[in-house]
Design a protein around this motif. Structure first.
Motif, PDB file in Angstrom:
ATOM      1  N   THR A 148     -82.999-106.565-115.450  1.00 44.64           N
ATOM      2  CA  THR A 148     -83.005-105.845-113.962  1.00 44.64           C
ATOM      3  C   THR A 148     -83.511-104.199-113.989  1.00 44.64           C
ATOM      4  N   HIS A 149     -83.257-103.770-115.151  1.00 45.31           N
ATOM      5  CA  HIS A 149     -84.053-102.346-114.864  1.00 45.31           C
ATOM      6  C   HIS A 149     -84.520-102.209-116.110  1.00 45.31           C
ATOM      7  N   HIS A 191     -80.180-103.739-105.564  1.00 44.24           N
ATOM      8  CA  HIS A 191     -80.390-104.499-106.246  1.00 44.24           C
ATOM      9  C   HIS A 191     -79.813-106.421-106.055  1.00 44.24           C
ATOM     10  N   PHE A 192     -78.866-106.531-104.644  1.00 43.93           N
ATOM     11  CA  PHE A 192     -78.811-107.388-104.224  1.00 43.93           C
ATOM     12  C   PHE A 192     -79.256-108.583-103.361  1.00 43.93           C
ATOM     13  N   SER A 252     -77.285-104.807-122.675  1.00 44.71           N
ATOM     14  CA  SER A 252     -76.681-103.439-121.125  1.00 44.71           C
ATOM     15  C   SER A 252     -76.126-102.150-122.125  1.00 44.71           C
ATOM     16  N   VAL A 303     -75.291 -97.809-115.465  1.00 45.43           N
ATOM     17  CA  VAL A 303     -75.637 -99.928-116.323  1.00 45.43           C
ATOM     18  C   VAL A 303     -77.563 -99.395-115.939  1.00 45.43           C
ATOM     19  N   ASN A 349     -79.525-102.324-117.585  1.00 44.30           N
ATOM     20  CA  ASN A 349     -79.629-104.613-117.905  1.00 44.30           C
ATOM     21  C   ASN A 349     -80.912-104.787-118.245  1.00 44.30           C
ATOM     22  N   GLU A 350     -81.197-105.419-119.801  1.00 49.80           N
ATOM     23  CA  GLU A 350     -82.776-106.079-119.794  1.00 49.80           C
ATOM     24  C   GLU A 350     -82.829-106.855-118.737  1.00 49.80           C
TER      25      GLU A 350
END
Lengths: 322, 322
Positions: free
Chosen positions: A49-50, A317-318, A125, A44, A46-47
Motif C-alpha cells: 500500500t505504502h 486509501h479506500f 507492516s 502505519v 504497509n507493504e
C-alpha cells in the motif's frame, strides 16, 4: 536469525534519555511536565500500500518515523518519544539491522526516545506512534485559520509524487531531477524545527500527506473558512520544472501527497516574522493563498481569481481508483 | 462501503472526555497532570498470527484493546487514552461497525478516550497504543521483586491455552468448560482494577501474555532474583479440571499465554491486604510461589521443592516451532 526477544534486545533496546522507563517493561513511563501538553499520533506503513516489496529497509526505517514526526511538526510539538510495532514475515536480522539504522538515525537527529514496541510475525507492516511536547494552549491546530490570514507552504510540493511516477515507470526525468524526486519520496524530511518556531505565530497548520489541496481543505472545513490556493504562487523547484508536462506537474503539486511539507496560515501582520524564521532555518516558505469568509473549502484559483480545475485529488486509501 | 475518512468519521470519531483534543487533527493533545507519570504501550494483533481469518470483529475489537489495557494494569496505571491503527483489506462497513462496537464497549467500561488512529489498506492488522496515568514513582515495574516476597497470580492461567487447543481441533471438553476456555481466549478481561489497587502494595507485577513461567522469568531476570513457582499451588478452575490430560493441563497453566492475568510479588507482611483487595474486587488471587536470592530465573517446583520439568514454554513469534 534470532527470536523476537533477541532482535528487540539487540536493535531496539536503547537507554532512554528523556523517559523515566524505556523499553523492557509492560509499559514505558513518561514524565509529565507542568505547563506542557503531549501531542500524540500514530501512522502505519504497509507493504503493497505504502511501499513495494523489496523496499530498502533503511529508508523505510527513516520514513516510518519521518511521517509521524511530520504530524508532530504540524502541531508545533517538539518530538520526544516513539513506539514501534513491527510485523515481519521472517526474523531477517540484516533487514532489522538496516531498518533500525534508518529509524534511529532520524530519532537521534531529533532526540526521540524509542520507549516501546512490539515485534510480531505477519505481513510487513510498520506502525509508529509518536509523542511530542507543546506548551499548553500553543499547539497549531487545524481549526485556527481566520479570515485575513495568509496561506503559506514550506519548501515545495509535488516532488514526491513525481518520484512515484518515476519509480512506477510512468515518467522519465533527467538524472539529477529524478534523484531529487525519488529521495523526497523515500526519505522525506519532517519540518520539525519550522513547526516549533511557528508556535505563537501561525494560526493553524497541517502537514501535507494527502495532497496540498486536500489538506488545506481539511483546514478550511475545520476552521469554517474559505481558503484560496493560487496556482501561480506555488513554488516550482528545478526538479519540478524538469517535468515538461504542465498538467502532470500541477497535478503533483496540488494533489500529490508524501512531501510532508507544512501548510499553515498566519496573520498578514506576521509576514516578516514568518520570512525571518524561514531564513534562519534555511527552509524557503512561500505565500500561496489567502483565508477569507465563505464556503468552508479550499479552492485552486488562477491569477485572476478564476477557479482552476484540479487534475488529480488527494489520496484516499479506500476511495474508488480515479 | 465508504472511504477512509467516512469510516473514521462514522465509527471512530468520538468526543474526548479527558483529552484536550481528540481525533481529527494531526495529533491529539493530552493534558499532563502534575505528580502523574504516563504509562504507554503498543501491541499488534495480526490475522494469521494472533487470530484466524473470519474471526468475529466484535471480539477482535474487544481483544485488541484488552491486551493493551492489560499492559497498563501490569504497571498499576489507570487507563486514559488509546490510539488505533487499523489495516483492512477492504472497507467493509459491517466489519468496522462490529469491531468498533467491541472496541468501544471495553473503552467505555474503563473511561478510555480514543484520541487518534490511522485506517489504511493492507492485510488485516490491528495496532493499538494505550496511555495510562500512574502517580509518579508508584508504577509496578518488573524489576522491583525482592527476596522474601510472595508470588501471586490473579484468577487462573491456562484456560485461554485450552481454548486454543479446542478451536484448533486438538481437544474436546464438555460444553460449559469449552465455552469458558474459548471466551477467555476471545474476550480476555484485563485486570485493570487489581493493577490500580496494587500500587503501593506489590513490589513488582507483569501481565501473563507469554505464559506464566516465561513472564515470571522476565520478573526474575529484571529484578535479579530467583522465583519459585509451586506447581501444586496453581489454581485449578472447573474448566481446567475438565481437561483430563494432566500434562496438557499443566502445560497450559504454566506455558499458555493469552489469559492476561497479573502475576505480582508482594512482601509477606502484606498478605492480608492483598487478600482484602481481591475480596473487594471479587477476583480470586492465589499465592503460588516465593522470591528468593539465587540465580535470576523462574523455576517450577513440586511440593518438596524439586524441579518440575515444564511440558511447554512461552510463546515466541520468531523462535523455532517446538
Amino acid at each position: 536469525v534470532g527470536s523476537e526477544f533477541s532482535l528487540i534486545e539487540k536493535y531496539f533496546r536503547t537507554a532512554p534519555r528523556k523517559a523515566a522507563l524505556g523499553v523492557g517493561d509492560d509499559c514505558a513511563l513518561l514524565y509529565a511536565k507542568p505547563g506542557v501538553q503531549l501531542a500524540v499520533s500514530t501512522d502505519v506503513l504497509n507493504e503493497g500500500t505504502h511501499f513495494t516489496a523489496g523496499a530498502d529497509p533503511r529508508k523505510l526505517g527513516h520514513k516510518a518515523l519521518a511521517v509521524n514526526l511530520s504530524d508532530l511538526a504540524a502541531m508545533g510539538a517538539d518530538p520526544a518519544y516513539a513506539l514501534l510495532a513491527l510485523s515481519l514475515p521472517l526474523a531477517d536480522e540484516a533487514w532489522v539491522a538496516a531498518f533500525a539504522d534508518g529509524f534511529f538515525g532520524l530519532a537521534r537527529q531529533y532526540g526521540v526516545d524509542l520507549v516501546g514496541g512490539d515485534t510480531t510475525r505477519g505481513p510487513l507492516s510498520i506502525c509508529v506512534t509518536v509523542l511530542g511536547e507543546v506548551p499548553s494552549g500553543l499547539a497549531l491546530r487545524r481549526d485556527g485559520a481566520q479570515p485575513g490570514d495568509d496561506l503559506w507552504v514550506s519548501g515545495a510540493t509535488g516532488e514526491a509524487a513525481l518520484g512515484l511516477e518515476i519509480v512506477q515507470g510512468r515518467l522519465r526525468l533527467p538524472d539529477a531531477a529524478a534523484q531529487t524526486c525519488i529521495a523526497r519520496l523515500d526519505t522525506p524530511a519532517p519540518r520539525v524545527e519550522l513547526g516549533g518556531r511557528l508556535r505563537g505565530v501561525a494560526h493553524s497548520a497541517i502537514d501535507i500527506s494527502d495532497g496540498l489541496l486536500a489538506d488545506v481543505g481539511h483546514v478550511a472545513r475545520a476552521s469554517g473558512v474559505a481558503i484560496r490556493v493560487e496556482a501561480n504562487a506555488l513554488p516550482v523547484t528545478g526538479a519540478l520544472a524538469a517535468c515538461e508536462d504542465p498538467q502532470l506537474r500541477l497535478a503533483c503539486m496540488v494533489g500529490g501527497g508524501d512531501d510532508y511539507e507544512l501548510a499553515f496560515t498566519a496573520p498578514a501582520d506576521r509576514r516578516d516574522e514568518v520570512l525571518l524564521i524561514a531564513a534562519e532555518l534555511s527552509l524557503p516558505v512561500h505565500r500561496i493563498g489567502a483565508v477569507m469568509r465563505g464556503e468552508a473549502e479550499a479552492v485552486l484559483v488562477d491569477r485572476h481569481g478564476g477557479r482552476v480545475s484540479v487534475p488529480r485529488r488527494g489520496y484516499d486509501h479506500f476511495a474508488a481508483t480515479p
